[in-house]
Design a protein around this motif. Structure first.
Motif, PDB file in Angstrom:
ATOM      1  N   ARG A  62       0.829  -1.210   0.000  1.00 48.49           N
ATOM      2  CA  ARG A  62       0.000   0.000   0.000  1.00 48.49           C
ATOM      3  C   ARG A  62       0.861   1.257   0.000  1.00 48.49           C
ATOM      4  O   ARG A  62       0.543   2.229  -0.646  1.00 48.49           O
ATOM      5  CB  ARG A  62      -0.938   0.010   1.210  1.00 48.49           C
ATOM      6  CG  ARG A  62      -1.909  -1.162   1.237  1.00 48.49           C
ATOM      7  CD  ARG A  62      -2.599  -1.407  -0.103  1.00 48.49           C
ATOM      8  NE  ARG A  62      -3.324  -0.270  -0.563  1.00 48.49           N
ATOM      9  CZ  ARG A  62      -4.608  -0.233  -0.822  1.00 48.49           C
ATOM     10  NH1 ARG A  62      -5.328  -1.299  -0.695  1.00 48.49           N
ATOM     11  NH2 ARG A  62      -5.175   0.863  -1.255  1.00 48.49           N
ATOM     12  N   THR A  81       0.364   3.111  -3.477  1.00 49.35           N
ATOM     13  CA  THR A  81      -0.370   2.392  -4.507  1.00 49.35           C
ATOM     14  C   THR A  81      -1.805   2.180  -4.053  1.00 49.35           C
ATOM     15  O   THR A  81      -2.083   2.170  -2.850  1.00 49.35           O
ATOM     16  CB  THR A  81       0.300   1.044  -4.845  1.00 49.35           C
ATOM     17  OG1 THR A  81      -0.472   0.355  -5.810  1.00 49.35           O
ATOM     18  CG2 THR A  81       0.468   0.186  -3.611  1.00 49.35           C
ATOM     19  N   ASP A  82      -2.683   1.989  -5.021  1.00 49.29           N
ATOM     20  CA  ASP A  82      -4.083   1.758  -4.693  1.00 49.29           C
ATOM     21  C   ASP A  82      -4.386   0.275  -4.466  1.00 49.29           C
ATOM     22  O   ASP A  82      -5.510  -0.092  -4.187  1.00 49.29           O
ATOM     23  CB  ASP A  82      -4.992   2.321  -5.786  1.00 49.29           C
ATOM     24  CG  ASP A  82      -4.760   1.700  -7.150  1.00 49.29           C
ATOM     25  OD1 ASP A  82      -3.978   0.731  -7.268  1.00 49.29           O
ATOM     26  OD2 ASP A  82      -5.365   2.201  -8.122  1.00 49.29           O
ATOM     27  N   ASP A  84      -4.408  -1.938  -6.689  1.00 44.71           N
ATOM     28  CA  ASP A  84      -4.837  -2.489  -7.978  1.00 44.71           C
ATOM     29  C   ASP A  84      -3.772  -2.273  -9.057  1.00 44.71           C
ATOM     30  O   ASP A  84      -4.032  -2.472 -10.232  1.00 44.71           O
ATOM     31  CB  ASP A  84      -6.154  -1.844  -8.437  1.00 44.71           C
ATOM     32  CG  ASP A  84      -7.332  -2.308  -7.596  1.00 44.71           C
ATOM     33  OD1 ASP A  84      -7.344  -3.492  -7.204  1.00 44.71           O
ATOM     34  OD2 ASP A  84      -8.224  -1.489  -7.333  1.00 44.71           O
ATOM     35  N   GLY A  85      -2.595  -1.823  -8.649  1.00 42.99           N
ATOM     36  CA  GLY A  85      -1.499  -1.695  -9.599  1.00 42.99           C
ATOM     37  C   GLY A  85      -1.233  -0.292 -10.108  1.00 42.99           C
ATOM     38  O   GLY A  85      -0.434  -0.105 -11.011  1.00 42.99           O
ATOM     39  N   ARG A  86      -1.858   0.733  -9.533  1.00 42.11           N
ATOM     40  CA  ARG A  86      -1.527   2.128  -9.889  1.00 42.11           C
ATOM     41  C   ARG A  86      -0.656   2.692  -8.784  1.00 42.11           C
ATOM     42  O   ARG A  86      -0.958   2.532  -7.610  1.00 42.11           O
ATOM     43  CB  ARG A  86      -2.790   2.970 -10.053  1.00 42.11           C
ATOM     44  CG  ARG A  86      -3.538   2.661 -11.330  1.00 42.11           C
ATOM     45  CD  ARG A  86      -4.844   3.451 -11.449  1.00 42.11           C
ATOM     46  NE  ARG A  86      -4.728   4.845 -11.066  1.00 42.11           N
ATOM     47  CZ  ARG A  86      -4.505   5.867 -11.896  1.00 42.11           C
ATOM     48  NH1 ARG A  86      -4.380   5.652 -13.185  1.00 42.11           N
ATOM     49  NH2 ARG A  86      -4.429   7.099 -11.448  1.00 42.11           N
ATOM     50  N   ASP A  98       2.502   0.831 -13.476  1.00 45.75           N
ATOM     51  CA  ASP A  98       1.153   0.253 -13.510  1.00 45.75           C
ATOM     52  C   ASP A  98       1.225  -1.261 -13.667  1.00 45.75           C
ATOM     53  O   ASP A  98       1.985  -1.783 -14.478  1.00 45.75           O
ATOM     54  CB  ASP A  98       0.320   0.851 -14.645  1.00 45.75           C
ATOM     55  CG  ASP A  98      -0.176   2.254 -14.326  1.00 45.75           C
ATOM     56  OD1 ASP A  98       0.013   2.722 -13.180  1.00 45.75           O
ATOM     57  OD2 ASP A  98      -0.761   2.891 -15.228  1.00 45.75           O
ATOM     58  N   LEU A 101       2.399  -4.979  -8.082  1.00 39.32           N
ATOM     59  CA  LEU A 101       1.673  -5.147  -6.827  1.00 39.32           C
ATOM     60  C   LEU A 101       2.586  -5.137  -5.606  1.00 39.32           C
ATOM     61  O   LEU A 101       2.111  -5.106  -4.478  1.00 39.32           O
ATOM     62  CB  LEU A 101       0.870  -6.451  -6.853  1.00 39.32           C
ATOM     63  CG  LEU A 101      -0.186  -6.538  -7.962  1.00 39.32           C
ATOM     64  CD1 LEU A 101      -0.845  -7.911  -7.954  1.00 39.32           C
ATOM     65  CD2 LEU A 101      -1.228  -5.433  -7.821  1.00 39.32           C
TER      66      LEU A 101
END
Length: 192
Positions: A62, A81-82, A84-86, A98, A101
């Motif tokens: 995170r 990071t969100d 979800d890979g951003r 992007d 993880l």
């Protein structure tokens, strides 16, 4: 076989690539927080890296903070990071990351625990695990393509065939029952 919760602390001796030592403390509850420090001498230059990595209950990174201290002063990089890979590096969206993880720190043996925990691969399972990779010298964050293939367990220890083509690295990583690397050939061995 899943991993147990991490211990309160762990340590590694860094070998070959650098001479040094790494210590990390784990806090569990609402995810995991890892606070660590690596001190080393590499190519004749001493440096210190302090880091904090936070992952959620599924071991998705995170956020991370990395501070490098050396003869010329200190530098810091912050990653978020969100899940979800951003990714955002120092508050700026980093589209080259992007799909990643995990965070992976050049100075750390601990960060190889993150994908192993997160993936939960069965024996023979294979997964791509690109990571947001923090280079120590330049404090630059780049994408690192990695692959993990779970080999047969050995005496209760999970083993993974690991590859990072950018560094021409292929080796077998051996993990303890809590999912921490015991032996990273050419880089580090568990000291405690």
């Amino acid at each position: 076989m899943s991993f147990r919760s991490p211990p309160a602390s762990a340590a590694w001796r860094h070998l070959d690539a650098r001479n040094g030592f790494e210590v990390v403390y784990f806090r569990t509850g609402g995810g995991h927080r890892m606070q660590g420090c690596t001190t080393a001498v590499e190519d004749g230059e001493p440096w210190i890296v302090d880091y904090t990595v936070e992952v959620d209950d599924n071991w998705l990174t995170r956020r991370a903070s990395v501070v490098r201290r050396g003869p010329s002063g200190s530098d810091e990089v912050r990653l978020e990071t969100d899940g979800d890979g951003r990714w955002w590096v120092d508050g700026e969206h980093a589209p080259h990351l992007d799909g990643c993880l995990d965070v992976d720190l050049e100075s750390s043996a601990m960060t190889n625990a993150l994908p192993a925990h997160r993936m939960g691969l069965p024996v023979g399972g294979r997964a791509e695990a690109p990571a947001a990779y923090v280079r120590v010298g330049e404090m630059r964050v780049e994408r690192l393509e990695q692959t993990y293939v779970r080999a047969a367990d050995d005496d209760g220890r999970q083993r993974y065939d690991y590859a990072a083509p950018a560094f021409e690295v292929e080796c077998r990583l051996v993990y303890d029952p809590s999912g921490l690397v015991l032996d990273y050939p050419g880089l580090a061995v568990r000291a405690g």
